[in-house]
Design a protein around this motif. Structure first.
Motif, PDB file in Angstrom:
ATOM      1  N   GLY A   1       8.328  -0.797   3.070  1.00 34.41           N
ATOM      2  CA  GLY A   1       7.551   0.135   2.261  1.00 34.41           C
ATOM      3  C   GLY A   1       8.316   1.435   2.032  1.00 34.41           C
ATOM      4  N   TYR A   2       7.932   2.169   1.014  1.00 34.24           N
ATOM      5  CA  TYR A   2       8.651   3.395   0.662  1.00 34.24           C
ATOM      6  C   TYR A   2       8.724   4.376   1.838  1.00 34.24           C
ATOM      7  CZ  TYR A   2       9.775   7.883  -1.449  1.00 34.24           C
ATOM      8  OH  TYR A   2      10.351   9.102  -1.725  1.00 34.24           O
ATOM      9  N   TYR A   3       7.599   4.644   2.477  1.00 34.33           N
ATOM     10  CA  TYR A   3       7.591   5.634   3.545  1.00 34.33           C
ATOM     11  C   TYR A   3       8.287   5.115   4.800  1.00 34.33           C
ATOM     12  CZ  TYR A   3       4.408   8.149   0.511  1.00 34.33           C
ATOM     13  OH  TYR A   3       3.867   8.806  -0.563  1.00 34.33           O
TER      14      TYR A   3
ATOM     15  N   MET B   1       0.828  -1.209   0.000  1.00 34.42           N
ATOM     16  CA  MET B   1       0.000   0.000   0.000  1.00 34.42           C
ATOM     17  C   MET B   1       0.860   1.257   0.000  1.00 34.42           C
ATOM     18  SD  MET B   1      -2.895  -1.000   2.819  1.00 34.42           S
ATOM     19  CE  MET B   1      -3.605  -2.646   2.853  1.00 34.42           C
ATOM     20  N   GLN B   2       1.939   1.252   0.783  1.00 36.77           N
ATOM     21  CA  GLN B   2       2.825   2.419   0.817  1.00 36.77           C
ATOM     22  C   GLN B   2       3.457   2.666  -0.552  1.00 36.77           C
ATOM     23  OE1 GLN B   2       5.791   2.685   3.864  1.00 36.77           O
ATOM     24  NE2 GLN B   2       4.284   3.091   5.455  1.00 36.77           N
ATOM     25  N   ASP B   3       3.923   1.606  -1.181  1.00 34.81           N
ATOM     26  CA  ASP B   3       4.546   1.756  -2.495  1.00 34.81           C
ATOM     27  C   ASP B   3       3.539   2.253  -3.534  1.00 34.81           C
ATOM     28  OD1 ASP B   3       6.916   0.935  -1.431  1.00 34.81           O
ATOM     29  OD2 ASP B   3       6.887  -1.070  -2.301  1.00 34.81           O
TER      30      ASP B   3
ATOM     31  N   ALA C   1      11.546   4.082 -10.281  1.00 35.15           N
ATOM     32  CA  ALA C   1      12.998   4.264 -10.264  1.00 35.15           C
ATOM     33  C   ALA C   1      13.389   5.506  -9.472  1.00 35.15           C
ATOM     34  CB  ALA C   1      13.522   4.348 -11.691  1.00 35.15           C
ATOM     35  N   LYS C   2      12.606   6.570  -9.600  1.00 33.96           N
ATOM     36  CA  LYS C   2      12.883   7.808  -8.857  1.00 33.96           C
ATOM     37  C   LYS C   2      12.689   7.600  -7.359  1.00 33.96           C
ATOM     38  CE  LYS C   2      11.695  10.934 -12.667  1.00 33.96           C
ATOM     39  NZ  LYS C   2      10.733  11.955 -13.173  1.00 33.96           N
ATOM     40  N   LEU C   3      11.650   6.854  -6.997  1.00 31.81           N
ATOM     41  CA  LEU C   3      11.421   6.561  -5.579  1.00 31.81           C
ATOM     42  C   LEU C   3      12.576   5.746  -5.008  1.00 31.81           C
ATOM     43  CD1 LEU C   3       7.606   5.650  -5.645  1.00 31.81           C
ATOM     44  CD2 LEU C   3       8.642   7.797  -4.876  1.00 31.81           C
TER      45      LEU C   3
ATOM     46  N   HIS D   1       9.981  -2.106  -7.906  1.00 37.26           N
ATOM     47  CA  HIS D   1      10.209  -2.191  -9.354  1.00 37.26           C
ATOM     48  C   HIS D   1       9.056  -2.915 -10.038  1.00 37.26           C
ATOM     49  CE1 HIS D   1      11.592  -4.568 -12.850  1.00 37.26           C
ATOM     50  NE2 HIS D   1      12.227  -3.464 -13.184  1.00 37.26           N
ATOM     51  N   ASP D   2       8.613  -4.043  -9.466  1.00 43.00           N
ATOM     52  CA  ASP D   2       7.538  -4.834 -10.068  1.00 43.00           C
ATOM     53  C   ASP D   2       6.233  -4.054 -10.115  1.00 43.00           C
ATOM     54  OD1 ASP D   2       9.315  -6.883 -10.363  1.00 43.00           O
ATOM     55  OD2 ASP D   2       8.598  -8.059  -8.668  1.00 43.00           O
ATOM     56  N   LEU D   3       5.938  -3.322  -9.045  1.00 38.93           N
ATOM     57  CA  LEU D   3       4.705  -2.534  -9.019  1.00 38.93           C
ATOM     58  C   LEU D   3       4.765  -1.414 -10.060  1.00 38.93           C
ATOM     59  CD1 LEU D   3       4.097  -2.268  -5.159  1.00 38.93           C
ATOM     60  CD2 LEU D   3       2.788  -3.637  -6.795  1.00 38.93           C
ATOM     61  N   GLY D   4       5.932  -0.819 -10.200  1.00 40.63           N
ATOM     62  CA  GLY D   4       6.071   0.216 -11.214  1.00 40.63           C
ATOM     63  C   GLY D   4       5.823  -0.321 -12.608  1.00 40.63           C
ATOM     64  N   ALA D   5       6.337  -1.525 -12.889  1.00 40.10           N
ATOM     65  CA  ALA D   5       6.135  -2.137 -14.200  1.00 40.10           C
ATOM     66  C   ALA D   5       4.683  -2.536 -14.405  1.00 40.10           C
ATOM     67  CB  ALA D   5       7.047  -3.359 -14.340  1.00 40.10           C
ATOM     68  N   LEU D   6       4.054  -3.099 -13.377  1.00 41.85           N
ATOM     69  CA  LEU D   6       2.681  -3.572 -13.476  1.00 41.85           C
ATOM     70  C   LEU D   6       1.716  -2.433 -13.765  1.00 41.85           C
ATOM     71  CD1 LEU D   6       0.572  -5.832 -13.207  1.00 41.85           C
ATOM     72  CD2 LEU D   6       0.606  -5.469 -10.723  1.00 41.85           C
TER      73      LEU D   6
END
Length: 350
Positions: A331-333, A98-100, A201-203, A188-193
């Protein structure tokens, strides 16, 4: 009543139509033949159009008009899963994911209700509907929503088979023994999906940049560290193969005790244990506060004569990690908050 006769004008038009149709058909066939000629520079092997990219190969699907991919292969705990890009409605049961997704500004249509963290959903997207809890799905709500994809992590992974009967389900649990590489792969996978590889990539660059800044401080031989979770009046320690192992493996803080048992809930410890391990740094997770339980906080529990004898306590080198470290590890945050907290603590070290 007799059928009206065609006028000479309408009769001529009537008989011209088959001739015109035939001519147009011949012209169209000629054009198609020319376009499909092997000599055409725009031709492409038939098999090249049927291949579906993997998550590793779909770097810029959304940002490159020359690339068209309707489906993608996503690596999961259960193996590779083929899924249509940008699945919607989308249901997510894992707070790390969810965070990503929130950071990627991806709309989530359904997620558990009653979540305590405030960074689990993009503010620019509509509010999601409740579809149960992080441990128990609401099957009635799911069936009514008819999602195209359900994403789960560690806490809901045991419901995989049950959820798979409703919609394609992806177990994208983080590998706690290698949390950095695993969380990097998931982002990476979520970005592609969802066609947001550039943004993903920026995150990741944000995370990596903060890791570099923090590591420049932690590697300066400022002493050993011990990760402790406080849960009411119970405590446990975590080693380098745990979800908090990044403190040792990524940031390079030496372990105060390199024999900590590898267990999902940590190794039970006492105040005396902390005194004997004598870490220079204490990294603390307050589980009760993270899950919203009332009671004495971790700081008050650790304010003990035995703990006070440790270097960490006497030097005021106690770092309290975010609730995200327990609820949304990887997660990102979570990365951004805890790395910032650790960097600030080491910057101010005496």
């Amino acid at each position: 009543m007799p059928t009206p006769l065609l006028s000479s004008r309408s009769t001529a038009s009537f008989f011209k139509r088959p001739l015109l149709t035939a001519a147009m058909t011949a012209l169209l066939a000629s054009v198609v033949a020319g376009c499909s000629s092997p000599e055409s520079n725009d031709s492409e092997p038939a098999d090249a159009k049927t291949e579906n990219p993997t998550a590793d190969e779909s770097q810029n699907v959304a940002n490159n008009d020359a690339v068209s991919a309707e489906k993608i292969m996503v690596n999961t705990v259960k193996g590779d899963v083929e899924l249509a890009m940008n699945p919607s409605p989308l249901v997510v049961y894992d707070m790390t994911l969810m965070q990503d997704l929130a950071a990627l500004d991806v709309a989530v249509d359904g997620m558990p209700g009653g979540l305590l963290l405030k960074n689990l959903h993009s503010e620019t997207q509509p509010d999601p509907k409740s579809v149960g809890t992080v441990f128990e799905p609401d099957l009635e709500a799911l069936n009514a929503m008819q999602p195209q994809a359900i994403l789960v992590g560690s806490r809901m992974a045991e419901k995989y088979d049950e959820l798979s009967s409703i919609a394609p389900t992806l177990d994208m649990s983080i590998d706690t023994a290698n949390i950095y590489e695993s969380s990097k792969q998931r982002l990476h996978d979520l970005g592609a999906l969802f066609g947001k590889s550039d943004q993903a990539a920026k995150l990741q660059q944000n995370i990596d940049g903060l890791i570099t800044e923090t590591k420049s401080l932690t590697k300066e031989n400022k002493g050993t560290g011990l990760v402790v979770m406080v849960n009411g009046n119970k405590m446990s320690a975590y080693g380098d193969k745990s979800r908090y192992g990044f403190i040792h493996t990524v940031l390079g803080v030496p372990m105060a005790d390199d024999k900590i048992a590898d267990a999902p809930h940590g190794q039970p410890i006492s105040f005396e244990y902390i005194q004997k391990a004598n870490p220079d740094w204490l990294f603390v997770i307050d589980r009760s506060a993270a899950i919203g339980e009332d009671g004495i906080g971790a700081k008050a529990i650790l304010d003990n004569p035995l703990v006070a004898q440790s270097n960490a306590w006497s030097k005021q080198q106690v770092v309290y990690l975010s609730p995200d470290s327990y609820l949304a590890f990887g997660g990102y945050y979570q990365w951004m908050q805890d790395l910032t907290t650790i960097k600030d603590a080491f910057t101010n070290a005496k």
